[in-house]
Scaffold this active site. Sequence first.
Site, PDB file in Angstrom:
ATOM      1  N   LYS A  69       4.929  39.802 -11.763  1.00  0.00           N
ATOM      2  CA  LYS A  69       4.236  38.575 -12.189  1.00  0.00           C
ATOM      3  C   LYS A  69       3.038  38.346 -11.277  1.00  0.00           C
ATOM      4  O   LYS A  69       3.104  38.648 -10.090  1.00  0.00           O
ATOM      5  CB  LYS A  69       5.230  37.415 -12.063  1.00  0.00           C
ATOM      6  CG  LYS A  69       4.668  36.024 -12.228  1.00  0.00           C
ATOM      7  CD  LYS A  69       5.746  34.965 -11.954  1.00  0.00           C
ATOM      8  CE  LYS A  69       5.504  34.216 -10.661  1.00  0.00           C
ATOM      9  NZ  LYS A  69       6.476  33.156 -10.378  1.00  0.00           N
ATOM     10  N   ARG A  85       0.146  35.246 -10.106  1.00  0.00           N
ATOM     11  CA  ARG A  85      -0.160  33.822 -10.199  1.00  0.00           C
ATOM     12  C   ARG A  85      -1.646  33.666  -9.884  1.00  0.00           C
ATOM     13  O   ARG A  85      -2.030  33.640  -8.713  1.00  0.00           O
ATOM     14  CB  ARG A  85       0.720  33.048  -9.206  1.00  0.00           C
ATOM     15  CG  ARG A  85       0.724  31.557  -9.429  1.00  0.00           C
ATOM     16  CD  ARG A  85       1.659  30.832  -8.492  1.00  0.00           C
ATOM     17  NE  ARG A  85       3.050  30.793  -8.894  1.00  0.00           N
ATOM     18  CZ  ARG A  85       3.513  30.141  -9.946  1.00  0.00           C
ATOM     19  NH1 ARG A  85       2.692  29.466 -10.735  1.00  0.00           N
ATOM     20  NH2 ARG A  85       4.798  30.149 -10.227  1.00  0.00           N
ATOM     21  N   ASP A 130       0.820  -1.222   0.000  1.00  0.00           N
ATOM     22  CA  ASP A 130       0.000   0.000   0.000  1.00  0.00           C
ATOM     23  C   ASP A 130       0.853   1.270   0.000  1.00  0.00           C
ATOM     24  O   ASP A 130       0.321   2.372   0.123  1.00  0.00           O
ATOM     25  CB  ASP A 130      -0.958   0.014   1.203  1.00  0.00           C
ATOM     26  CG  ASP A 130      -0.228   0.103   2.524  1.00  0.00           C
ATOM     27  OD1 ASP A 130       1.015  -0.032   2.534  1.00  0.00           O
ATOM     28  OD2 ASP A 130      -0.890   0.326   3.554  1.00  0.00           O
ATOM     29  N   ARG A 148       7.000  26.663  -0.794  1.00  0.00           N
ATOM     30  CA  ARG A 148       6.160  27.693  -1.427  1.00  0.00           C
ATOM     31  C   ARG A 148       4.913  27.995  -0.606  1.00  0.00           C
ATOM     32  O   ARG A 148       4.221  28.963  -0.850  1.00  0.00           O
ATOM     33  CB  ARG A 148       5.781  27.255  -2.850  1.00  0.00           C
ATOM     34  CG  ARG A 148       6.944  27.375  -3.813  1.00  0.00           C
ATOM     35  CD  ARG A 148       6.644  26.811  -5.168  1.00  0.00           C
ATOM     36  NE  ARG A 148       6.639  25.359  -5.179  1.00  0.00           N
ATOM     37  CZ  ARG A 148       6.481  24.617  -6.291  1.00  0.00           C
ATOM     38  NH1 ARG A 148       6.312  25.208  -7.439  1.00  0.00           N
ATOM     39  NH2 ARG A 148       6.496  23.304  -6.219  1.00  0.00           N
TER      40      ARG A 148
HETATM   41  C1  R5P Z   1       7.600  31.365  -7.402  1.00  0.00           C
HETATM   42  O1  R5P Z   1       7.371  32.213  -6.586  1.00  0.00           O
HETATM   43  C2  R5P Z   1       8.938  30.703  -7.552  1.00  0.00           C
HETATM   44  O2  R5P Z   1       9.987  31.553  -7.200  1.00  0.00           O
HETATM   45  C3  R5P Z   1       9.133  30.196  -8.960  1.00  0.00           C
HETATM   46  O3  R5P Z   1       9.146  31.304  -9.842  1.00  0.00           O
HETATM   47  C4  R5P Z   1       8.024  29.258  -9.329  1.00  0.00           C
HETATM   48  O4  R5P Z   1       7.835  28.283  -8.351  1.00  0.00           O
HETATM   49  C5  R5P Z   1       8.292  28.612 -10.653  1.00  0.00           C
HETATM   50  O5  R5P Z   1       7.225  27.771 -10.944  1.00  0.00           O
HETATM   51  P1  R5P Z   1       6.790  27.476 -12.427  1.00  0.00           P
HETATM   52  O6  R5P Z   1       8.002  26.930 -13.147  1.00  0.00           O
HETATM   53  O7  R5P Z   1       5.695  26.450 -12.297  1.00  0.00           O
HETATM   54  O8  R5P Z   1       6.303  28.752 -13.016  1.00  0.00           O
END
Ligand code: R5P
Length: 300
Positions: A200, A202, A38, A97
């Site tokens: 940037k 997200r 498992d 993260r």
């Molecule tokens: C985000 O805050 C990190 O510093 C990286 O930029 C991020 O984890 C990169 O992830 P991905 O390649 O999925 O964009």
Amino acid sequence: MKKDPIVFALSSSKKLAATVAKTLGFELGKNEIERFSDGEIIVRCLSEVKDKEVYIIQSTSYPVSDKIFEILVFVDALKNKGAKDINLVIPYYGYSRQDRVAKEGEPVSAKMVASLYETVGIKKIITVDLHTPGITSFFTIPVINLEPAELYANFFKKKFFELGIDLKDIAVVTPDHGSINRAEQVNKYLKGSSVIYVEKIRPRPNESRVLSIKGDVFGKICLLVDDIIDTGGTINNVAEELINKGARSVFVVGTHAIFSKGPLSDRISYVAVTDTLEKEIDGVEVISIAGLISNAIKNA
Ligand code: R5P
């Protein structure tokens, strides 16, 4: 009498641990890992560790939670065999993260994981390029966060020299707010011409969008510096924008090569990563952090 330290690799950092043990002249311990059907993990320590100082080397990715659990149970196995001080080298710190509550109802997983490492009795942590240095404050035990900026600068000084690229044509780029210090440090050691700041957003996990690029990249060779390359979305999108704004080419250096998705954009001319995660990717060069880790263990 003080006994010689011993280094153990767990499943994600075998090559790195072997290099570190060899560099330091330490014994590389023997262990084995099996599983019940498992998925339950069984680890065994096969070396003599009584009264020894131990360094476990293990990155926590692929799959993150299993790799963490391997550490926790292996620490218990070492304690059962009488190990003295158990230290953890965690080149890539999984869950880094999640270092704050980004949306209501979320945990602070980076902190929770820190408390797990402490609870099992780890004495000291050595890690590399934490997503946010503030994660060190989640621990009450000593934590060394190794920063690779100088290593990157020396690597790229040589690379650009070989390619006949003048350092005054280099712009070091931070792809987001979180990497500003990384990019500024690399620029300082590299003596590049400028740092370019990217805004940037997200909208959701695994998706990112470039809002703006602050600074002139026309005719520049951009060196994009990031801690993690996961889906590659961040560096792909930023590279696209840089080229659209007239950059001559885009080089990338990322510390932790998760590379969970397909190939990178053809807008990127060159990529280097470290061996915090032992992933071999065609066309991607590896800068080893074994020396940084070995020095940190020697000086700790
Ligand atoms: C985000 O805050 C990190 O510093 C990286 O930029 C991020 O984890 C990169 O992830 P991905 O390649 O999925 O964009």
